[in-house]
Design a protein around this motif. Structure first.
Motif, PDB file in Angstrom:
ATOM      1  N   GLU A  53       9.952 -12.039 -14.111  1.00 37.02           N
ATOM      2  CA  GLU A  53      11.001 -11.338 -14.845  1.00 37.02           C
ATOM      3  C   GLU A  53      11.062  -9.867 -14.435  1.00 37.02           C
ATOM      4  OE1 GLU A  53      10.743 -11.723 -19.070  1.00 37.02           O
ATOM      5  OE2 GLU A  53      12.059 -10.003 -19.406  1.00 37.02           O
ATOM      6  N   LYS A  54       9.906  -9.248 -14.230  1.00 34.80           N
ATOM      7  CA  LYS A  54       9.848  -7.844 -13.818  1.00 34.80           C
ATOM      8  C   LYS A  54      10.595  -7.625 -12.513  1.00 34.80           C
ATOM      9  CE  LYS A  54       6.473  -4.383 -12.221  1.00 34.80           C
ATOM     10  NZ  LYS A  54       5.026  -4.127 -12.016  1.00 34.80           N
ATOM     11  N   HIS A  55      10.487  -8.592 -11.608  1.00 34.13           N
ATOM     12  CA  HIS A  55      11.131  -8.466 -10.297  1.00 34.13           C
ATOM     13  C   HIS A  55      12.460  -9.219 -10.229  1.00 34.13           C
ATOM     14  CE1 HIS A  55       7.789  -6.320  -8.477  1.00 34.13           C
ATOM     15  NE2 HIS A  55       6.957  -7.195  -8.991  1.00 34.13           N
ATOM     16  N   ASN A  56      13.051  -9.520 -11.399  1.00 34.04           N
ATOM     17  CA  ASN A  56      14.368 -10.155 -11.477  1.00 34.04           C
ATOM     18  C   ASN A  56      14.463 -11.438 -10.663  1.00 34.04           C
ATOM     19  OD1 ASN A  56      15.528  -8.125 -13.159  1.00 34.04           O
ATOM     20  ND2 ASN A  56      15.695  -6.793 -11.368  1.00 34.04           N
ATOM     21  N   GLY A  57      13.402 -12.242 -10.693  1.00 34.36           N
ATOM     22  CA  GLY A  57      13.421 -13.529 -10.021  1.00 34.36           C
ATOM     23  C   GLY A  57      13.090 -13.499  -8.550  1.00 34.36           C
ATOM     24  N   ASN A  58      12.720 -12.331  -8.009  1.00 33.30           N
ATOM     25  CA  ASN A  58      12.383 -12.230  -6.582  1.00 33.30           C
ATOM     26  C   ASN A  58      10.971 -12.777  -6.360  1.00 33.30           C
ATOM     27  OD1 ASN A  58      11.395 -11.140  -4.019  1.00 33.30           O
ATOM     28  ND2 ASN A  58      13.280  -9.930  -4.016  1.00 33.30           N
ATOM     29  N   ILE A  59      10.904 -13.972  -5.764  1.00 37.33           N
ATOM     30  CA  ILE A  59       9.627 -14.665  -5.600  1.00 37.33           C
ATOM     31  C   ILE A  59       8.705 -13.923  -4.631  1.00 37.33           C
ATOM     32  CG2 ILE A  59       8.530 -16.823  -4.853  1.00 37.33           C
ATOM     33  CD1 ILE A  59       9.976 -17.053  -7.490  1.00 37.33           C
ATOM     34  N   SER A  60       9.278 -13.334  -3.589  1.00 36.03           N
ATOM     35  CA  SER A  60       8.463 -12.623  -2.600  1.00 36.03           C
ATOM     36  C   SER A  60       7.717 -11.455  -3.229  1.00 36.03           C
ATOM     37  CB  SER A  60       9.335 -12.139  -1.438  1.00 36.03           C
ATOM     38  OG  SER A  60       9.902 -13.235  -0.744  1.00 36.03           O
ATOM     39  N   LYS A  61       8.451 -10.635  -4.005  1.00 37.14           N
ATOM     40  CA  LYS A  61       7.825  -9.475  -4.653  1.00 37.14           C
ATOM     41  C   LYS A  61       6.829  -9.919  -5.721  1.00 37.14           C
ATOM     42  CE  LYS A  61      11.626  -6.217  -3.853  1.00 37.14           C
ATOM     43  NZ  LYS A  61      12.648  -5.347  -4.491  1.00 37.14           N
ATOM     44  N   ALA A  62       7.198 -10.985  -6.471  1.00 34.70           N
ATOM     45  CA  ALA A  62       6.309 -11.472  -7.529  1.00 34.70           C
ATOM     46  C   ALA A  62       5.010 -12.008  -6.930  1.00 34.70           C
ATOM     47  CB  ALA A  62       7.013 -12.559  -8.347  1.00 34.70           C
ATOM     48  N   SER A  63       5.104 -12.781  -5.851  1.00 35.37           N
ATOM     49  CA  SER A  63       3.892 -13.339  -5.242  1.00 35.37           C
ATOM     50  C   SER A  63       3.011 -12.242  -4.670  1.00 35.37           C
ATOM     51  CB  SER A  63       4.271 -14.343  -4.150  1.00 35.37           C
ATOM     52  OG  SER A  63       5.026 -13.720  -3.125  1.00 35.37           O
ATOM     53  N   GLN A  64       3.647 -11.184  -4.140  1.00 39.80           N
ATOM     54  CA  GLN A  64       2.875 -10.058  -3.603  1.00 39.80           C
ATOM     55  C   GLN A  64       2.095  -9.358  -4.710  1.00 39.80           C
ATOM     56  OE1 GLN A  64       5.269  -7.216  -1.502  1.00 39.80           O
ATOM     57  NE2 GLN A  64       3.539  -5.989  -0.828  1.00 39.80           N
ATOM     58  N   GLU A  65       2.745  -9.125  -5.854  1.00 37.01           N
ATOM     59  CA  GLU A  65       2.054  -8.452  -6.960  1.00 37.01           C
ATOM     60  C   GLU A  65       0.952  -9.329  -7.548  1.00 37.01           C
ATOM     61  OE1 GLU A  65       3.015  -6.570 -11.365  1.00 37.01           O
ATOM     62  OE2 GLU A  65       4.492  -6.412  -9.758  1.00 37.01           O
ATOM     63  N   LEU A  66       1.182 -10.653  -7.569  1.00 42.74           N
ATOM     64  CA  LEU A  66       0.184 -11.569  -8.123  1.00 42.74           C
ATOM     65  C   LEU A  66      -0.957 -11.870  -7.159  1.00 42.74           C
ATOM     66  CD1 LEU A  66       2.673 -14.068  -9.795  1.00 42.74           C
ATOM     67  CD2 LEU A  66       1.023 -12.657 -11.024  1.00 42.74           C
ATOM     68  N   GLY A  67      -0.789 -11.453  -5.893  1.00 41.94           N
ATOM     69  CA  GLY A  67      -1.829 -11.717  -4.903  1.00 41.94           C
ATOM     70  C   GLY A  67      -1.846 -13.160  -4.439  1.00 41.94           C
ATOM     71  N   LEU A  68      -0.660 -13.806  -4.450  1.00 38.32           N
ATOM     72  CA  LEU A  68      -0.536 -15.199  -4.038  1.00 38.32           C
ATOM     73  C   LEU A  68       0.420 -15.309  -2.855  1.00 38.32           C
ATOM     74  CD1 LEU A  68       0.037 -16.810  -7.564  1.00 38.32           C
ATOM     75  CD2 LEU A  68      -2.093 -16.874  -6.261  1.00 38.32           C
ATOM     76  N   THR A  69       0.318 -16.391  -2.084  1.00 31.21           N
ATOM     77  CA  THR A  69       1.346 -16.689  -1.111  1.00 31.21           C
ATOM     78  C   THR A  69       2.552 -17.251  -1.854  1.00 31.21           C
ATOM     79  OG1 THR A  69       0.600 -18.954  -0.767  1.00 31.21           O
ATOM     80  CG2 THR A  69      -0.407 -17.237   0.625  1.00 31.21           C
ATOM     81  N   ARG A  70       3.729 -17.222  -1.207  1.00 27.43           N
ATOM     82  CA  ARG A  70       4.919 -17.764  -1.849  1.00 27.43           C
ATOM     83  C   ARG A  70       4.748 -19.251  -2.141  1.00 27.43           C
ATOM     84  NH1 ARG A  70       9.166 -18.092   0.883  1.00 27.43           N
ATOM     85  NH2 ARG A  70      10.759 -17.650  -0.663  1.00 27.43           N
ATOM     86  N   THR A  71       4.111 -19.967  -1.201  1.00 29.80           N
ATOM     87  CA  THR A  71       3.893 -21.401  -1.400  1.00 29.80           C
ATOM     88  C   THR A  71       2.984 -21.662  -2.601  1.00 29.80           C
ATOM     89  OG1 THR A  71       4.130 -21.786   0.973  1.00 29.80           O
ATOM     90  CG2 THR A  71       3.065 -23.523  -0.312  1.00 29.80           C
ATOM     91  N   ALA A  72       1.925 -20.849  -2.738  1.00 25.44           N
ATOM     92  CA  ALA A  72       1.018 -21.006  -3.881  1.00 25.44           C
ATOM     93  C   ALA A  72       1.739 -20.711  -5.189  1.00 25.44           C
ATOM     94  CB  ALA A  72      -0.192 -20.097  -3.721  1.00 25.44           C
ATOM     95  N   LEU A  73       2.614 -19.706  -5.171  1.00 27.06           N
ATOM     96  CA  LEU A  73       3.358 -19.376  -6.385  1.00 27.06           C
ATOM     97  C   LEU A  73       4.332 -20.497  -6.737  1.00 27.06           C
ATOM     98  CD1 LEU A  73       4.119 -17.546  -8.686  1.00 27.06           C
ATOM     99  CD2 LEU A  73       5.562 -16.222  -7.135  1.00 27.06           C
ATOM    100  N   TYR A  74       4.999 -21.048  -5.739  1.00 26.28           N
ATOM    101  CA  TYR A  74       5.898 -22.178  -6.003  1.00 26.28           C
ATOM    102  C   TYR A  74       5.144 -23.350  -6.626  1.00 26.28           C
ATOM    103  CZ  TYR A  74      10.117 -20.410  -3.698  1.00 26.28           C
ATOM    104  OH  TYR A  74      11.238 -19.710  -3.381  1.00 26.28           O
TER     105      TYR A  74
END
Length: 446
Positions: free
Chosen positions: A417-438
């Motif tokens: 929500e903080k990144h307005n649905g941007n998965i790339s930015k969210a995964s970067q902040e969470l310390g995950l790959t995009r695939t892991a976040l998905y």
């Protein structure tokens, strides 16, 4: 089609350009984006009438098919929004599978322009006809024209005339009490009593006395007989607000009354029959409420014949502006001021904000702005969002951190929500790959 807004999501810029050129004279607006991660933000900002969604993108989640994943995300956000899947000839099996998962139709690349226009036109015509037939006129204080609100009003029109017990779910400030009031006024019990109780604020002693009544002398301060809320609501509707906050002991007492449809006042041994339609509300998610250490599952089944999910304000798009103008008119009248207008930049500010306090926060912000405004229109500087909500939205006390699973789920939701649905930015902040976040999004059904 002339008044429709179409969203096209495809990572091929040539496809985006071709669709925009084809549709620019046929529809009101074409929104083109090559990144599916922007879908939630786009749908939250503005109304969309139809989505064209590619089946395959350059990046892939663990299923190997991002198209189906984003189809499910669209249907979760806007259940009634038509989606046309775009697929290559070799992926027709996947396209057929998408129909089973909620897609309205699919087209195969390369397509015939006349065929695509006909498919879009037929879907929009059918959708418009369905709205005229199915969207009910509900006599309520609910304001909204978004798809999620139309879906909510339709559901209310179906359940209100019944005597089914309803559980109303939603965040603080979304208007759950207004939903309850609307259900009662659209029910067959409308001429009978409507009784509301904030059960989450009652101690064990007050809980029994308030709900079931007491006899004179039942306890120290019981100086006279008192009728409980169940009896007061007899033949009508009883609304128990904040039901998720009552203790297990209180739940056991409530369950007994609901099973037997009888109350026994404190200090009495004589049961009294009651005939009530029960509405309950809570801001606790149903998955958390179903934890046996917190809430009895047998009671959940009793109060939850049908559940109603009230959408947060941030998911309602231009309803924000409709509500803002409603509150401006209300408070301009109340404080004997000229009804102001909204500057364009003020509208943009209102639509960008995430509203942790939902409709209640918007209401108070517009009331302050209407009082303080100097000119004939509200400026961005006039609208100040609540510092209370700003602080509480980041407070751990407001999070449902009951176990590690819930902590991880809530953290992921807040970062996205903080990144307005941007998965790339969210995964970067969470310390995950995009695939892991998905994978986690799929696991938690986010």
């Amino acid at each position: 089609m002339k008044h429709s807004r179409i969203l096209i999501i495809d990572d091929d810029p040539d496809v985006l350009t071709a669709v925009k050129l084809l549709l620019k004279r046929e529809v009101n607006e074409v929104i083109a984006d090559k990144n599916p991660e922007n879908i939630p933000a786009i749908l939250s900002r503005q109304p969309v009438d139809l989505v064209l969604l590619d089946m395959n993108f350059k990046s892939a989640i663990n299923t190997g098919n991002e198209g189906l994943y984003w189809l499910n995300r669209v249907k979760a956000l806007r259940p009634d929004l038509p989606v046309i899947m775009i697929t290559a000839y070799g992926a027709i099996d996947l396209a057929v599978n998408s129909l089973k998962q909620g897609a309205t139709d699919f087209i195969v690349k390369p397509w015939q322009n006349e065929h695509l226009l006909k498919v879009i036109g037929d879907i929009l015509t059918k959708k418009q006809g369905k709205r005229k037939e199915e969207i009910p006129t509900v006599n309520s204080n609910l304001i909204g024209e978004s798809d999620v609100m139309k879906h909510l009003l339709y559901k209310i029109s179906k359940i209100a005339p019944t005597d089914a017990n309803i559980l109303i779910l939603g965040e603080n400030g979304t208007g759950k009490d207004v939903i309850a009031d609307t259900i009662h006024r659209e029910s067959r019990r409308v001429l009978m009593p409507y009784v509301k109780v904030d059960v989450g604020a009652l101690t064990d002693t007050l809980f029994e006395s308030e709900l079931f009544g007491h006899k004179k002398g039942a306890y120290t301060d019981a100086r006279e007989d008192r009728v409980g809320r169940f009896e007061a609501a007899d033949k009508g509707t009883l609304f128990l607000d904040e039901i998720g906050n009552i203790s297990l002991q209180q739940q056991a007492k409530l369950l007994s009354v609901l099973q037997n449809r009888q109350v026994i006042p404190l200090g009495s041994n004589t049961p009294t029959n009651v005939d009530i339609r029960l509405l309950c509300a809570t801001n606790v998610p149903l998955a958390v409420l179903a934890n046996e250490n917190r809430f009895r599952k047998d009671l959940i089944y009793r109060i939850n014949t049908v559940e109603v999910q009230v959408p947060p304000l941030r998911e309602r798009g231009n309803d924000i502006l409709l509500l803002a103008r409603h509150f401006m008119e209300k408070y301009a009248t109340k404080y004997a001021k000229q009804i102001p207008d909204l500057e364009k930049k003020t509208e943009e500010k209102l639509l960008r904000y995430h509203y942790p306090g939902n409709v209640r926060e918007l209401q108070y912000s517009i009331e302050r702005a209407t009082i303080m405004a100097e000119g004939g229109a509200l400026t961005p500087e006039d609208v100040i969002f609540s510092p209370i909500e700003q602080r509480s939205s980041g407070s751990s006390a407001e999070q449902d951190e009951y176990n590690l699973t819930e902590m991880e789920k809530n953290t992921i939701m807040k970062v996205i929500e903080k990144h307005n649905g941007n998965i790339s930015k969210a995964s970067q902040e969470l310390g995950l790959t995009r695939t892991a976040l998905y994978r986690r999004l799929s696991k938690y059904n986010i």
